[in-house]
Design an enzyme around this catalytic site. Sequence first.
Site, short mmCIF file in Angstrom:
data_model
loop_
_atom_site.label_atom_id
_atom_site.label_comp_id
_atom_site.label_asym_id
_atom_site.label_seq_id
_atom_site.Cartn_x
_atom_site.Cartn_y
_atom_site.Cartn_z
N SER A 174 28.65 -24.25 -68.97
CA SER A 174 28.77 -25.77 -69.80
C SER A 174 29.64 -26.22 -70.44
CB SER A 174 27.97 -26.64 -69.47
OG SER A 174 26.64 -25.47 -71.00
N HIS A 215 25.39 -30.00 -82.74
CA HIS A 215 25.76 -31.30 -81.70
C HIS A 215 24.99 -32.70 -81.93
CE1 HIS A 215 28.47 -28.71 -78.20
NE2 HIS A 215 27.47 -28.11 -78.57
N VAL A 245 37.84 -29.47 -77.71
CA VAL A 245 36.98 -30.74 -77.17
C VAL A 245 37.74 -31.87 -77.35
CG1 VAL A 245 34.85 -29.92 -77.05
CG2 VAL A 245 35.60 -31.23 -78.39
N TRP A 260 35.69 -34.58 -78.43
CA TRP A 260 34.12 -34.45 -77.14
C TRP A 260 34.61 -35.38 -76.07
CZ3 TRP A 260 30.87 -30.76 -77.81
CH2 TRP A 260 31.15 -30.03 -78.70
N GLU A 305 38.68 -32.43 -81.82
CA GLU A 305 37.82 -31.82 -82.97
C GLU A 305 38.44 -30.99 -83.93
OE1 GLU A 305 33.19 -31.15 -83.63
OE2 GLU A 305 34.09 -29.05 -83.08
N ARG A 363 29.77 -17.77 -74.56
CA ARG A 363 30.79 -18.31 -74.36
C ARG A 363 31.60 -17.23 -73.06
NH1 ARG A 363 30.97 -18.90 -79.96
NH2 ARG A 363 30.17 -20.81 -80.75
N ARG A 383 24.85 -29.27 -67.21
CA ARG A 383 23.58 -28.94 -68.45
C ARG A 383 22.61 -29.91 -67.92
NH1 ARG A 383 22.51 -30.22 -73.10
NH2 ARG A 383 24.80 -30.24 -74.60
#
Length: 325
Positions: free
Chosen positions: A132, A254, A230, A290, A246, A154, A95
Site C-alpha cells: 500500500s 495516520h 504524498v 495524501w 506533507e 518500506r 489494503r
Amino acid sequence: MSKTMKVALWQRLSTKGPVPQGRSSHGFVIIDHRAYVFGGENSPRVPIGSTVHCLDLSTQEWNVCQPQNKDSEPQPINAAAVAALGDSMYVFGGRSGITMGEGNTNQMYVFNTRTKEWRTLETSGDIPMARSYHTMLALGNALYVFGGCSEKGRLNDLHRFDVATNQWEKQPSYDVIEGRGGPGLAAVGETLYVVGGFAGREMNDVHAFDTAKKTWRSLTFNTPLPPRSVFGIGSYGNNIMVVCGEVDPSDQGHEGAGNFSNEAFVLDTSHPQDWVRVTTEGDVPEPRGWFSAAFSNEEKKLYIFGGNSETNERLNDIYSFQLNV
C-alpha cells in the site's frame, strides 16, 4: 542554468451533482476529459468503499459510475495505486484493513470507463508482493509500480506490468534508493523519475530509470526540492511538476494530520540542476497531502482532488494547475 521564474495559475472548479465524500489516499485519473475518483479513506485508515465517481471536466458535473457487474467490483481498499491507460482505470494493491499492513493485496483490477465493467486480472510473471502507499503510472503499453509499504517494511522495488499479456516483470534494483511510501513517480520520454517520499523521514532525492536501457542513476541539484511525501506530481514536456504534500509527518501517525504545503515546484529534466519554486496565482488551494494528481493532455493542466488538510479533515474539492511555459 539560471533559475528562470515559473508562474502557474490555480483554479478551483465549481462542480455540481453528487460530489464525492471527502477523502485521502485515493486514486484519481483522467480519461477522455473526465476525472475518476476511486477508494481512499474519510476516517483514518478505514477504506471508504468501491464506488467510482466521475467528473465531466467540460460541464463540471459529478456522477456515480454504476458498474454493469457490481459483483465484480473490488472490495473497499485504501492506499491503492491507480493509473489510466486507454479507456481503462487500473487499480493495483492497497489494503482493506485498518491497521498498517492489514489486508494488503497485490491484486490488479481494471475498470473500463466506456463499458462500466470491472475485471479482476489473472496475472503471471514476477508478481510484486502485496503493498500500500505505493505509486503507479502508465508508459507506452505498460504500467510501472514503485515502492510502497509491505508487511516486511518500506519497499524500493520497481515492477513493469504488460497490459497486453497481464505479465509482470521485475526491473533491476537500485540499492541507493531507501525503501519508502508515498513517493512521486513521473515519466519524461522513456525515463521514469522517482521523487521524494517517506522513508522514516520526508525525502527529497530524485532517481531516474531508463526504461529502454534498464539502468538507474541518481540526480544531484544546486537547488534541491524541499523534502516531502504524498504530494501531487505530473509531467509536461521536459518539466516535472510537484504540488503540495506533507513536509513534516504527524506525531500521531495516520490518526493525525502532519504539516502540509501548498507550494509548487518544477524541475526541467533537460537541465536538471535546480528545482524552481513556482509563483502561483488564482485560487491557491489550502495546504494538503495524501492525495492524487492527474494530468490532462488536452488542457495541459494538472488536476488534484481532495486529500488531508491541516485540520485532519478529508477534502473533496478539485483544482486545476496550469504551468505557464
